[in-house]
Write an enzyme that holds these catalytic residues in place. Structure first.
Site, PDB file in Angstrom:
ATOM      1  N   SER A  17       0.724  -1.214   0.031  1.00 61.17           N
ATOM      2  CA  SER A  17      -0.036   0.067   0.014  1.00 61.17           C
ATOM      3  C   SER A  17       0.847   1.269  -0.097  1.00 61.17           C
ATOM      4  O   SER A  17       1.968   1.134  -0.855  1.00 61.17           O
ATOM      5  CB  SER A  17      -0.944   0.082   1.204  1.00 61.17           C
ATOM      6  OG  SER A  17      -1.967   0.960   1.183  1.00 61.17           O
ATOM      7  N   HIS A  44      -2.857  -1.345  -3.313  1.00 58.60           N
ATOM      8  CA  HIS A  44      -4.073  -0.238  -2.884  1.00 58.60           C
ATOM      9  C   HIS A  44      -3.704   0.822  -3.899  1.00 58.60           C
ATOM     10  O   HIS A  44      -2.601   1.259  -3.824  1.00 58.60           O
ATOM     11  CB  HIS A  44      -4.161  -0.036  -1.591  1.00 58.60           C
ATOM     12  CG  HIS A  44      -4.466  -0.913  -0.607  1.00 58.60           C
ATOM     13  ND1 HIS A  44      -3.953  -0.861   0.720  1.00 58.60           N
ATOM     14  CD2 HIS A  44      -4.858  -2.216  -0.691  1.00 58.60           C
ATOM     15  CE1 HIS A  44      -4.300  -1.967   1.122  1.00 58.60           C
ATOM     16  NE2 HIS A  44      -4.883  -2.778   0.485  1.00 58.60           N
ATOM     17  N   ASP A 137      -4.370  -4.361   6.293  1.00 58.11           N
ATOM     18  CA  ASP A 137      -4.694  -5.422   5.299  1.00 58.11           C
ATOM     19  C   ASP A 137      -3.338  -6.256   4.875  1.00 58.11           C
ATOM     20  O   ASP A 137      -2.139  -5.770   4.726  1.00 58.11           O
ATOM     21  CB  ASP A 137      -4.935  -4.764   3.870  1.00 58.11           C
ATOM     22  CG  ASP A 137      -5.763  -5.578   2.850  1.00 58.11           C
ATOM     23  OD1 ASP A 137      -6.059  -6.616   3.276  1.00 58.11           O
ATOM     24  OD2 ASP A 137      -5.604  -5.364   1.741  1.00 58.11           O
TER      25      ASP A 137
END
Lengths: 192, 277
Positions: A17, A44, A137
């Site tokens: 991310s 992401h 995540d």
């Protein structure tokens, strides 16, 4: 040749991310031909930035890079990118599928979803790599890969632009291999 | 229980569940994409706090009323207004002008979920001066969402995003003129609803029911395996006039299906095709 074809096919799944883009590019840069592995990248990202990322990746490698569409085949030697706004799953070992169900950790694609699906399809043949990021995540998914006997690598939080994501994975399970960001390319080659 | 455990339900258990659903209730999910379906069932086990798969199965067998919730939760009903605004822009600029030449326009939103895309289309038809001669058929497997689509009442908190999508799709009016805000809800103008027909329709088992000039089925086929995708595309082909338009989700494709040779792309990336044969 006959022996070669019996070698197990591996799946490398890379999740990242905030702050992970440069590391992803450095991992992919200069990868040799991969007759026995495919690489799946789940980042992401903003929906509008899709073609930019694809171009950046393609610029760093001679391996074919493709943003996945529904039911695309997974072919060894390829680098695959999860499309924005969909979760990416595996249907068995040779086919992708997409899913636009609820976000996980406020994210779609979710790294957990792809990691878990990869662990389910590829078991001990999975290699999971979790990079820099600002949310949790990927931690659960990486543990699933570990539980199924796969290899798991985490970017050393001290070398991550945003330490939170790799740190969460290590808090959940301290047994992942910790590697400095600039060493991940080399570390990955050991498994391929 | 670990909420993200993937292996709570075994493959043979999932098979048994699908078999019983088909036999007892006539819902055939056997050709749904397996990985996604497994996630949905696992999620339901957790959300509805079933201690085991056996409990879920028992509950389904003995409570016909639970079936409704099961179908609602197993199918994915994510949608938004003017989702992927680029696709709407092309419909606005390249598809509607062609439809305008017809005396009467029939459009099918297959798998419409809660109806946000149907209202988006109705707004574009209105702006193109075509709504009065259009009928929008909105269908979904899930009775609960079809009812929501019929009402045309959507959460107020999404309107800012929808308004941005609308502008990105080429909309030039004041988006808020199309609905009345009441507390947390936005109720869309009744003139849209008057041109809509909502019904349940199962793409697995139900037949073609009319002929259309435009069929939209976006982010529905991703939940099907290739066999069922092909079957659904055949159904769309049977339901589409020659020179009609087919619109799928931006990551879906007809490329490897049996109908591919009859269609020419209008917009490759936005997944809009025209039936040429």
């Amino acid at each position: 040749m006959a022996q070669d074809s019996l070698r197990r096919q591996r799946l490398v799944v890379i999740g990242g991310s905030a702050g992970s883009l440069e590391i992803v590019l450095s991992i992919v840069a200069g990868l040799p031909a991969l007759p026995h592995a495919a690489v799946l990248i789940v980042l992401h990202r903003k929906q509008s930035a899709d073609s930019v990322l694809l171009g950046l990746l393609a610029g760093r490698t001679s391996l074919p890079v493709r943003e996945v569409e529904d039911k695309d085949p997974l072919v060894p030697g390829g680098i695959y990118l999860a499309p924005p706004d969909y979760h990416l799953l595996l249907e068995g070992r040779h086919q992708f599928s997409l899913d636009d169900s609820e976000k996980v950790h406020h994210s779609r694609p979710s790294i957990d979803v792809s990691f878990e699906s990869a662990a389910y399809a590829y078991g001990a043949d999975t290699i999971g790599i979790l990079l820099s990021g600002a949310n949790a995540d990927g931690a659960e998914g990486l543990l699933r890969i570990k539980e199924r006997g796969g290899d798991t690598l985490v970017q050393d939080p001290a070398t991550a632009e945003v330490y939170y994501m790799p740190q969460q994975a290590l808090l959940l399970h301290p047994g992942h291999r910790v590697v400095a960001g600039n060493q991940l390319h080399q570390a990955l080659l050991e498994y391929l | 229980m670990n909420p993200t455990e993937t292996a709570i339900i075994k493959e043979e258990e999932l098979d048994q569940l699908l078999l019983e659903l088909a036999e007892q209730y006539g819902y055939d999910f056997s050709h749904y994409a397996r990985a996604s379906l497994r996630r949905r069932v696992n999620r339901l086990l957790i959300v509805d706090r079933f201690p085991s798969f056996a409990e879920l199965l028992y509950h389904l067998r003995n409570n016909a009323s639970y079936l409704k919730r099961f179908v609602e939760e197993i199918t994915v009903n994510v949608t938004e207004m003017f989702r992927d605004p680029h696709a709407y822009r092309i419909i606005r600029t390249q598809v509607l002008p062609v439809l305008a030449t017809h005396p009467f326009i029939r459009i099918w939103h297959a798998g419409c979920a809660t109806g946000e895309e149907v209202y988006s289309m109705a707004i574009m038809l209105q702006e193109a001066g075509l709504l009065h001669k259009s009928l929008l058929y909105a269908t979904d497997i899930n009775p609960a969402v079809v009812e929501q689509a019929r009402l045309g009442i959507f959460p107020m908190r999404h309107m800012k995003q929808y308004s941005e999508n609308y502008i990105a799709s080429g909309g030039t009016r004041e988006f808020s003129d199309y609905y009345t805000a009441k507390y947390d809800w936005a109720k869309f103008d009744d003139r849209f609803k008057k041109r809509m027909i909502t019904a349940t329709h199962n793409l697995v088992s139900d037949r073609s029911f009319n002929e259309f000039q435009l069929i939209l089925c976006r982010n529905v086929l991703i939940y099907f395996d290739k066999t069922l995708q092909d079957q659904a595309l055949q159904l769309f082909d049977e339901s589409l006039e020659k020179l009609g338009f087919l619109v799928l989700g931006t990551k879906e494709n007809i490329r490897f299906s049996g109908i591919a040779h009859k269609y020419a792309p209008i917009a490759e990336k936005e997944k809009i095709w025209r039936k040429i044969a």
